[in-house]
Design a protein around this motif. Structure first.
Motif, PDB file in Angstrom:
ATOM      1  N   TYR A  90      -9.457  11.434  -3.028  1.00  0.00           N
ATOM      2  CA  TYR A  90      -9.515  10.069  -2.507  1.00  0.00           C
ATOM      3  C   TYR A  90      -8.165   9.582  -1.973  1.00  0.00           C
ATOM      4  O   TYR A  90      -8.072   9.080  -0.846  1.00  0.00           O
ATOM      5  N   GLU A 133     -10.715  -0.745   1.700  1.00  0.00           N
ATOM      6  CA  GLU A 133     -10.971   0.653   1.324  1.00  0.00           C
ATOM      7  C   GLU A 133     -11.561   0.719  -0.079  1.00  0.00           C
ATOM      8  O   GLU A 133     -12.506   1.471  -0.339  1.00  0.00           O
ATOM      9  N   THR A 134     -10.995  -0.081  -0.973  1.00  0.00           N
ATOM     10  CA  THR A 134     -11.511  -0.108  -2.341  1.00  0.00           C
ATOM     11  C   THR A 134     -12.966  -0.540  -2.358  1.00  0.00           C
ATOM     12  O   THR A 134     -13.807   0.066  -3.034  1.00  0.00           O
ATOM     13  N   ILE A 157      -7.171   8.521   2.004  1.00  0.00           N
ATOM     14  CA  ILE A 157      -6.854   7.197   2.546  1.00  0.00           C
ATOM     15  C   ILE A 157      -5.440   7.140   3.094  1.00  0.00           C
ATOM     16  O   ILE A 157      -5.127   6.286   3.909  1.00  0.00           O
ATOM     17  N   HIS A 158      -4.573   8.077   2.675  1.00  0.00           N
ATOM     18  CA  HIS A 158      -3.216   8.067   3.214  1.00  0.00           C
ATOM     19  C   HIS A 158      -3.035   9.109   4.303  1.00  0.00           C
ATOM     20  O   HIS A 158      -1.925   9.289   4.804  1.00  0.00           O
ATOM     21  N   PHE A 207     -13.240   7.507 -10.733  1.00  0.00           N
ATOM     22  CA  PHE A 207     -14.272   6.888  -9.909  1.00  0.00           C
ATOM     23  C   PHE A 207     -15.601   7.576 -10.207  1.00  0.00           C
ATOM     24  O   PHE A 207     -15.624   8.766 -10.546  1.00  0.00           O
ATOM     25  N   LYS A 238     -17.487   9.348  -8.860  1.00  0.00           N
ATOM     26  CA  LYS A 238     -17.714  10.326  -7.799  1.00  0.00           C
ATOM     27  C   LYS A 238     -17.474  11.726  -8.388  1.00  0.00           C
ATOM     28  O   LYS A 238     -17.139  11.851  -9.560  1.00  0.00           O
ATOM     29  N   ARG A 291       2.554   1.725  -3.400  1.00  0.00           N
ATOM     30  CA  ARG A 291       1.707   2.299  -4.444  1.00  0.00           C
ATOM     31  C   ARG A 291       1.439   3.776  -4.198  1.00  0.00           C
ATOM     32  O   ARG A 291       1.075   4.504  -5.131  1.00  0.00           O
ATOM     33  N   ALA A 292       1.598   4.216  -2.962  1.00  0.00           N
ATOM     34  CA  ALA A 292       1.506   5.656  -2.720  1.00  0.00           C
ATOM     35  C   ALA A 292       2.726   6.359  -3.297  1.00  0.00           C
ATOM     36  O   ALA A 292       2.664   7.529  -3.679  1.00  0.00           O
ATOM     37  N   ASN A 315     -15.200   2.319  -0.541  1.00  0.00           N
ATOM     38  CA  ASN A 315     -15.286   3.657  -1.126  1.00  0.00           C
ATOM     39  C   ASN A 315     -15.564   3.661  -2.615  1.00  0.00           C
ATOM     40  O   ASN A 315     -16.011   4.659  -3.154  1.00  0.00           O
ATOM     41  N   VAL A 316     -15.221   2.580  -3.286  1.00  0.00           N
ATOM     42  CA  VAL A 316     -15.344   2.602  -4.744  1.00  0.00           C
ATOM     43  C   VAL A 316     -16.360   1.581  -5.237  1.00  0.00           C
ATOM     44  O   VAL A 316     -17.286   1.919  -5.969  1.00  0.00           O
ATOM     45  N   VAL A 373       0.827  -1.195   0.000  1.00  0.00           N
ATOM     46  CA  VAL A 373       0.000   0.000   0.000  1.00  0.00           C
ATOM     47  C   VAL A 373       0.869   1.255   0.000  1.00  0.00           C
ATOM     48  O   VAL A 373       0.607   2.222  -0.714  1.00  0.00           O
ATOM     49  N   LEU A 381      -3.722   3.717  -6.348  1.00  0.00           N
ATOM     50  CA  LEU A 381      -3.533   4.865  -5.458  1.00  0.00           C
ATOM     51  C   LEU A 381      -3.064   4.422  -4.079  1.00  0.00           C
ATOM     52  O   LEU A 381      -2.860   5.246  -3.190  1.00  0.00           O
ATOM     53  N   GLY A 382      -2.937   3.126  -3.897  1.00  0.00           N
ATOM     54  CA  GLY A 382      -2.508   2.639  -2.602  1.00  0.00           C
ATOM     55  C   GLY A 382      -3.659   2.348  -1.664  1.00  0.00           C
ATOM     56  O   GLY A 382      -3.473   2.308  -0.456  1.00  0.00           O
ATOM     57  N   ALA A 383      -4.868   2.143  -2.212  1.00  0.00           N
ATOM     58  CA  ALA A 383      -5.986   1.777  -1.355  1.00  0.00           C
ATOM     59  C   ALA A 383      -5.888   0.296  -1.016  1.00  0.00           C
ATOM     60  O   ALA A 383      -5.448  -0.506  -1.838  1.00  0.00           O
ATOM     61  N   THR A 384      -6.269  -0.044   0.208  1.00  0.00           N
ATOM     62  CA  THR A 384      -6.314  -1.465   0.551  1.00  0.00           C
ATOM     63  C   THR A 384      -7.585  -2.064  -0.031  1.00  0.00           C
ATOM     64  O   THR A 384      -8.441  -1.353  -0.550  1.00  0.00           O
ATOM     65  N   ALA A 394      -8.191   2.310  -7.847  1.00  0.00           N
ATOM     66  CA  ALA A 394      -8.084   2.482  -6.397  1.00  0.00           C
ATOM     67  C   ALA A 394      -6.817   1.810  -5.862  1.00  0.00           C
ATOM     68  O   ALA A 394      -6.086   2.396  -5.064  1.00  0.00           O
ATOM     69  N   TYR A 395      -6.541   0.590  -6.342  1.00  0.00           N
ATOM     70  CA  TYR A 395      -5.335  -0.106  -5.865  1.00  0.00           C
ATOM     71  C   TYR A 395      -4.091   0.697  -6.220  1.00  0.00           C
ATOM     72  O   TYR A 395      -3.153   0.791  -5.435  1.00  0.00           O
TER      73      TYR A 395
END
Lengths: 272, 464
Positions: free
Chosen positions: A127, B359-360, A131-132, A117, A119, A104-105, B363-364, A101, B353-356, B350-351
């Motif tokens: 987003y 979380e994915t 989350i970070h 998304f 949204k 990927r950040a 939120n998604v 995780v 972006l580093g979402a677990t 989402a992944y």
């Protein structure tokens, strides 16, 4: 160090010499298997920081597969297996102790088809920071969103409708929104998997212009089917064929004076 | 008779198809310029449709019409006083038919013999008329189709239009059925409230806001002075209470198992678990009913005993929990399908972006799948509201006005069933109350659906 020695080192899988200064990503003897299929064979390459590196090659040559190794997106494919070593700033990203995780950040990604998304535009960009935990307050978050949209060159077009759905934008705007979304978590590396293949020429030109600006702060790796695009935007180019990294070097040299016959044949359009 | 008619029809349709397509082939070979606009098979189909439709219509309209004409012709032989006495008229008509079919036992009266003769002659005349008319129209259709075959004739387009009309008619049948049901229930409901000849009918306000339900009180006409009560509120609260418990059970269980199956389970587990979950949907509700009454209710009672609660052996809780079990498959299976339909590209985004994973999902994926999930819930709620058997067996018949899940309650559907079981007269307020209940039930589910639709519109996150 003499440039030709560096290139030679990069071409030789067994090379163990220290990477050139300013190298961001280092791959050594990297292999990828999808079940029985050997998709990427023994790839070793150094990718310099704050510049654009292009991966070219015919379909199915392994360039996207290699790109997806760099942020471990291949982890989401059950049958996929990666061997060898990939380091970012000298840190092994396949180290079991490393949190994917967090990786990927640090390594953002933009996909072939724009995938905002469903949204609002604001929420799309917010987003990642959410989350970070990047933004401490609402005003911090606003700032991150605005500056990311600004950097992605989208702010002017969307600043009056940040609460509209991201999927309502045009294809090119959606792709720049995805770039803004990736930038918002301040990554060091941005991977782009054929980011312009679903866009028209004008939108493509905008994205390319944006990449040119972003390279001052980010290491960008782009997979592209368009050799013109690789020639236009990148400083270095790597040519893949049948899962092998055939040749890597300065973009100008690859396109004007390739060392390998296969590269020559591909860029002159004899196959692929 | 109808056998001959349909055989003739089949022969004419097949002949129309065969001869027309043959002729079309012949026409296409003629020397004149241009080729056939439509393939021969379309010319055949066009003619066949021209034969089939009028013949079917003649029969569909003619047969019931003939019955009415024959009946009134037969009854014309009897005194006119018969027409007003429905029961007597039916019996006489049966006698006439029996006599006409030589199955009448005993010596028939002269009137009856005359009537039987009239019936026979009317029926035979009518049948031949239908036959003649049908065949004539069929042949006319045949001739029309056959003679219009020509290189320029657009049989294909015309047949397409015929297909369109058939499809439209099918869709209309479903709509008309719904409308018909609504009106038949509405008619009896209006009788229940406003028919002046009905004894003991409540006013609309008494029905909608009355808190006591006791329609069984007056069983016979001579007990008319005993007050019956048609207070709808306890039934509504009972229904809502049980449905709420069912959704509280099935909502989380169904949704979470859908998320597990679609996002976490390996293909092997999924291939094994999903069919088993769907088997649950196939268990007859009466089986679930005795599971509720014999297994779940005693367990709940036992728990209650331990914590010092006195729980009725028939409780809303037991019925609601088992009803929740019943509707889990609806929620899990449909939600699983819509979650799977969310494009992989959104997950990747989402992944990347580093979402677990969770979380994915939160939120998604769930927001994107929301419309489908809401409709899965709505289907489940409709099933729960309409469910009768489990409640009959596990929650009882006592119309208590309570929100306590440990009490016995009853639901709208259970009362409809209780009222209509057995021999009933259709002119008593008690029987007609079932229709009023049915109408209100229909209205409640309609309102729920409208609300759900509004929620979906408001919160939907549309991906393309």
């Amino acid at each position: 160090m003499d440039m030709s020695t560096v290139e030679h080192a990069m071409l030789t899988p067994s090379a163990t010499s220290a990477p050139a200064s300013g190298t961001k990503v280092t791959a050594r003897a990297c292999n990828v298997y999808y079940g029985e299929k050997h998709a990427l064979k023994d790839v070793s390459v150094d990718i310099p920081e704050r510049s654009i590196t292009a991966f070219i090659g015919p379909s199915g040559c392994g360039k996207s597969t290699f790109l997806r190794c760099i942020n471990r997106m291949n982890d989401t494919i059950a049958s996929c297996r990666v061997t060898g070593k990939i380091e970012i700033d000298g840190q092994d990203i396949y180290d079991p102790a490393l949190d994917v995780v967090q990786l990927r950040a640090r390594v953002g990604m933009v996909f072939q088809k724009p995938n905002p998304f469903p949204k609002s535009i604001y929420e799309n960009v917010a987003y990642g920071p959410r989350i970070h935990g990047i933004a401490k307050s609402k005003s911090d978050l606003d700032e991150v969103v605005i500056s990311s949209l600004e950097k992605a060159g989208l702010l002017k077009e969307v600043k009056d409708r940040l609460n509209d759905s991201g999927t309502g934008l045009s294809g090119g705007q959606q792709q720049r929104l995805c770039i803004a979304r990736a930038i918002a978590v301040s990554p060091e590396v941005i991977l782009m998997d054929e980011p312009c293949s679903a866009l028209d020429p004008i939108a493509t030109a905008k994205v390319e212009e944006l990449m040119d600006e972003l390279k001052a702060n980010y290491t960008i790796i782009i997979v592209t089917h368009s050799m013109q695009q690789a020639a236009r935007v990148s400083q270095r180019t790597a040519f893949f064929h049948l899962g092998n990294l055939v040749e890597v070097g300065d973009t100008r040299q690859i396109f004007t004076n390739p060392k390998e016959q296969r590269t020559q044949d591909y860029i002159t359009g004899r196959f692929g | 008779m109808s056998g001959i008619y349909f055989t003739t029809m089949a022969v004419l349709v097949l002949a129309g198809f065969y001869l027309s397509s043959r002729r079309a082939v012949g026409v296409s070979r003629e020397a004149s310029a241009g080729s056939l606009h439509s393939l021969p098979v379309y010319h055949g189909l066009y003619t066949a449709a021209l034969v089939f439709v009028p013949m079917l219509l003649v029969f569909a309209v003619g047969a019931p019409l003939l019955d009415r004409i024959a009946n009134s012709a037969a009854l014309a032989a009897f005194p006119s006083s018969l027409a007003t006495d429905e029961l007597h008229r039916g019996a006489t008509l049966r006698d006439v038919y029996n006599l006409a079919a030589n199955q009448y036992s005993g010596a028939p009266s002269l009137e009856l013999q005359n009537a039987a003769e009239t019936l026979k002659s009317t029926l035979s005349l009518g049948r031949w008329t239908i036959f003649g008319l049908g065949v004539a129209l069929g042949l006319a259709g045949f001739a029309l189709g056959f003679t219009s075959i020509d290189k320029q004739f657009r049989a294909r387009n015309r047949f397409e239009r015929f297909v369109l009309i058939v499809l439209f008619a099918c869709a209309t049948v479903a709509i008309l059925t719904t409308v018909g049901i609504v009106f038949s229930v509405l008619y009896e409901t209006i009788r229940f409230f406003f028919d002046p000849s009905l004894k003991g009918r409540p006013t609309v306000t008494d029905f909608l806001f009355g808190t006591e339900w006791n329609p069984q009180a007056a069983l016979r006409a001579d007990q008319g002075d005993i007050k019956t009560a048609f207070g709808f509120v306890p039934l509504l609260t009972g229904t809502l209470l049980i449905t709420l418990i069912a959704i509280l059970v099935a909502g989380p269980l169904g949704l979470f198992s859908a998320i597990y199956l679609s996002e976490y389970a390996t293909p092997r587990i999924r291939a094994f678990a999903k069919p088993i979950l769907e088997i649950l949907a196939g268990i007859p509700t009466v089986v679930l009913g005795f599971f509720a009454a014999l297994t779940v209710a005693p367990i709940i009672r036992g728990w209650g005993h331990h914590v010092g609660l006195d729980i009725a052996s028939e409780s809303a809780l037991a019925a609601g929990v088992v009803m929740g079990m019943m509707i889990i498959p609806f929620i899990s299976s449909l939600s699983d399908d819509v979650i799977n339909a969310v494009p992989q590209s959104l997950r990747d985004g989402a992944y990347a972006l580093g979402a677990t994973k969770s979380e994915t999902i939160r939120n998604v994926i769930l927001p994107a799948a929301l419309p489908g999930i809401v409709s899965a819930f709505m289907l489940a709620i409709s099933r729960a509201i309409g469910e009768t058997m489990i409640v009959v067996m596990a929650a009882g018949l006592a119309a208590n006005l309570t929100f306590n899940p440990l009490d016995a309650v009853t639901t709208i559907t259970v009362q409809i069933k209780t009222i209509l079981v057995g021999d009933q007269e259709f002119d008593s307020a008690k029987t007609l109350a079932a229709f009023a209940l049915g109408f209100v039930l229909f209205f409640v589910t309609l309102v729920l659906n409208v609300i759900a639709l509004a929620i979906v519109r408001r919160y939907r996150e549309q991906y393309d």
